[in-house]
Enzyme design. Structure first.
Site, PDB file in Angstrom:
ATOM      1  N   ALA A 129       0.805  -1.219   0.000  1.00  0.00           N
ATOM      2  CA  ALA A 129       0.000   0.000   0.000  1.00  0.00           C
ATOM      3  C   ALA A 129       0.838   1.269   0.000  1.00  0.00           C
ATOM      4  O   ALA A 129       0.304   2.368   0.191  1.00  0.00           O
ATOM      5  CB  ALA A 129      -0.937  -0.006   1.211  1.00  0.00           C
ATOM      6  N   ALA A 209       4.394  -8.985   1.505  1.00  0.00           N
ATOM      7  CA  ALA A 209       5.144  -7.990   0.740  1.00  0.00           C
ATOM      8  C   ALA A 209       6.598  -8.387   0.550  1.00  0.00           C
ATOM      9  O   ALA A 209       7.515  -7.578   0.676  1.00  0.00           O
ATOM     10  CB  ALA A 209       5.052  -6.605   1.381  1.00  0.00           C
ATOM     11  N   ASP A 237      -3.099 -12.646  11.727  1.00  0.00           N
ATOM     12  CA  ASP A 237      -4.535 -12.649  11.431  1.00  0.00           C
ATOM     13  C   ASP A 237      -4.732 -13.433  10.131  1.00  0.00           C
ATOM     14  O   ASP A 237      -3.835 -13.521   9.296  1.00  0.00           O
ATOM     15  CB  ASP A 237      -5.106 -11.234  11.372  1.00  0.00           C
ATOM     16  CG  ASP A 237      -4.796 -10.488  10.081  1.00  0.00           C
ATOM     17  OD1 ASP A 237      -3.952 -10.966   9.303  1.00  0.00           O
ATOM     18  OD2 ASP A 237      -5.381  -9.422   9.852  1.00  0.00           O
ATOM     19  N   ASP A 263       0.454  -4.254  12.731  1.00  0.00           N
ATOM     20  CA  ASP A 263       0.426  -3.527  11.454  1.00  0.00           C
ATOM     21  C   ASP A 263      -0.909  -2.796  11.311  1.00  0.00           C
ATOM     22  O   ASP A 263      -1.420  -2.609  10.208  1.00  0.00           O
ATOM     23  CB  ASP A 263       0.653  -4.479  10.275  1.00  0.00           C
ATOM     24  CG  ASP A 263       1.012  -3.749   8.984  1.00  0.00           C
ATOM     25  OD1 ASP A 263       1.450  -2.587   9.060  1.00  0.00           O
ATOM     26  OD2 ASP A 263       0.830  -4.334   7.904  1.00  0.00           O
ATOM     27  N   GLY A 299      -2.392  -2.663   5.527  1.00  0.00           N
ATOM     28  CA  GLY A 299      -2.315  -2.810   6.966  1.00  0.00           C
ATOM     29  C   GLY A 299      -3.419  -3.709   7.474  1.00  0.00           C
ATOM     30  O   GLY A 299      -4.052  -4.456   6.719  1.00  0.00           O
TER      31      GLY A 299
END
Length: 371
Positions: A129, A209, A237, A263, A299
């Site tokens: 992002a 990422a 998560d 994050d 995030g």
């Protein structure tokens, strides 16, 4: 709160194991543990330490506003994160410099534990992002200005080791006492090991990422996982990682080298809707944050308490192991000696959970917070 003790008999997680008893607090420090007979109820954990967070509760840590950063710190503290690092997303040097100066007083007063630059020295191919127009090769001149502006506030910088100048920048950061982290990278296995040899100490949200694992061209993941010089961040998560991947990482890296991070962005703890992460508009649907109009994850919307519970419930780790990854290991990574464990003389930061891991109360610096 001199002489105040926690009222219930709890399972207190300490570096030496679980002790049934009550904490003794003097002022803002732990004084000891009173072991007690009887059936314990719930858990008493050291306060959580989040070294990778962008905001929460509708407040940003990355927009350069000190009042907003205070709001984010207060929100996360009420969920058990008593030590918080502000992670900034990629931007211009001028903005990062200005934001560092704005956040420095919050670090000095103890509201924040430091500043982490997650970029702009990252790969455009794995930028997630982050805005591509501000990404650039590492610049030691820029880093020097940022570190000097922070006067001790700058704790970590994420760098893609394959970029021109990255190895020299990693060496420079290591020499200055700032943690170089490898992340947002398209590096090969060999480029990653070169970064580790130069002084990199952490992996920024391992798996996410970064170049995916391939058995002929393994890329950064096995290099980071296999090296005891590296602390690996995990966003626990199911949006970022399959539970099987979490379990694999925890079992391979082990709690002493693995740290849970949220994050989290501004939307953590709030309803679905439209928010901002840096200069990107973010859409949150079903608790999943993506750059508006794309499927790029932006995030998370979890807290470290959520990550802790997911580590136990979804990835099968013990409460003690999850506690270490949420507190002691991140504190060790950043050299934060007054937090991370329940020990005499350390700050009285504690998270009290019931037997089902529901939040009961939070103590920060010896004071109870409203939860």
């Amino acid at each position: 709160m001199d002489g105040v003790m926690l009222p219930a008999i709890g399972r207190i997680v300490t570096p030496d194991g679980v002790v049934n008893g009550t904490l003794i607090v003097e002022g803002d420090r732990f004084e000891g543990i009173l072991e007690r007979e009887g059936d314990p109820t719930g858990w008493v954990l050291p306060g959580f330490v989040d070294v990778h967070c962008h905001g929460g509760g509708g407040y940003s840590l990355a927009n350069g506003d000190a009042d907003s950063a205070k709001g984010a710190a207060g929100f996360h503290a009420s969920r058990g994160t008593t030590t918080l690092v502000a992670s900034l997303v990629s931007s211009t040097h001028e903005f990062l410099l200005e934001t560092t100066r704005a956040l420095k007083p919050l670090v000095e007063e103890g509201t924040l534990a430091g500043v982490h630059f997650e970029g702009p020295y990252i790969s455009a191919a794995k930028c997630g992002a982050h805005r591509t127009d501000v990404l650039r090769d590492p610049d030691i001149g820029e880093l020097t200005e940022l570190i000097e502006a922070g006067e001790g506030a700058v704790k970590m910088v994420t760098i893609a080791p394959e970029l021109d100048g990255a190895i020299a920048a990693i060496e420079f950061l290591d020499q200055r006492g700032v943690v170089p982290a490898i992340g947002h990278t398209n590096a090969s296995y060999e480029q990653t090991t070169a970064g580790i040899d130069a002084g990199a100490q952490a992996a920024t949200h391992l798996f996410n990422a970064m170049r995916a694992f391939n058995h002929r061209e393994p890329g950064p993941i096995p290099a980071l996982l296999d090296d005891e010089r590296i602390f690996s961040e995990i966003i626990a998560d199911p949006v970022h990682l399959h539970p099987g991947t979490m379990r694999f990482a925890f079992d391979t890296s082990l709690p002493a080298w693995t740290l849970l991070v949220s994050d989290a962005m501004d939307a953590a703890g709030l309803a679905d809707g439209h928010y901002m992460l840096g200069r990107h508009e973010v859409e949150v649907v079903g608790g999943v944050a993506t750059v508006a109009g794309t499927d790029v994850i932006a995030g998370s919307t979890i807290t470290l308490l959520d990550a802790f519970r997911n580590t136990v419930r979804l990835a099968g780790q013990s409460v003690e192991a999850a506690s270490q990854m949420a507190s002691a290991t991140p504190a060790e990574l950043l050299g934060l000696n007054d937090v991370g464990t329940i020990e005499t003389g350390k700050f009285a930061d504690a998270v009290v959970l019931d037997d089902d891991l529901n939040l009961v109360s939070v103590m920060r610096r010896g004071a109870w917070l409203q939860v």
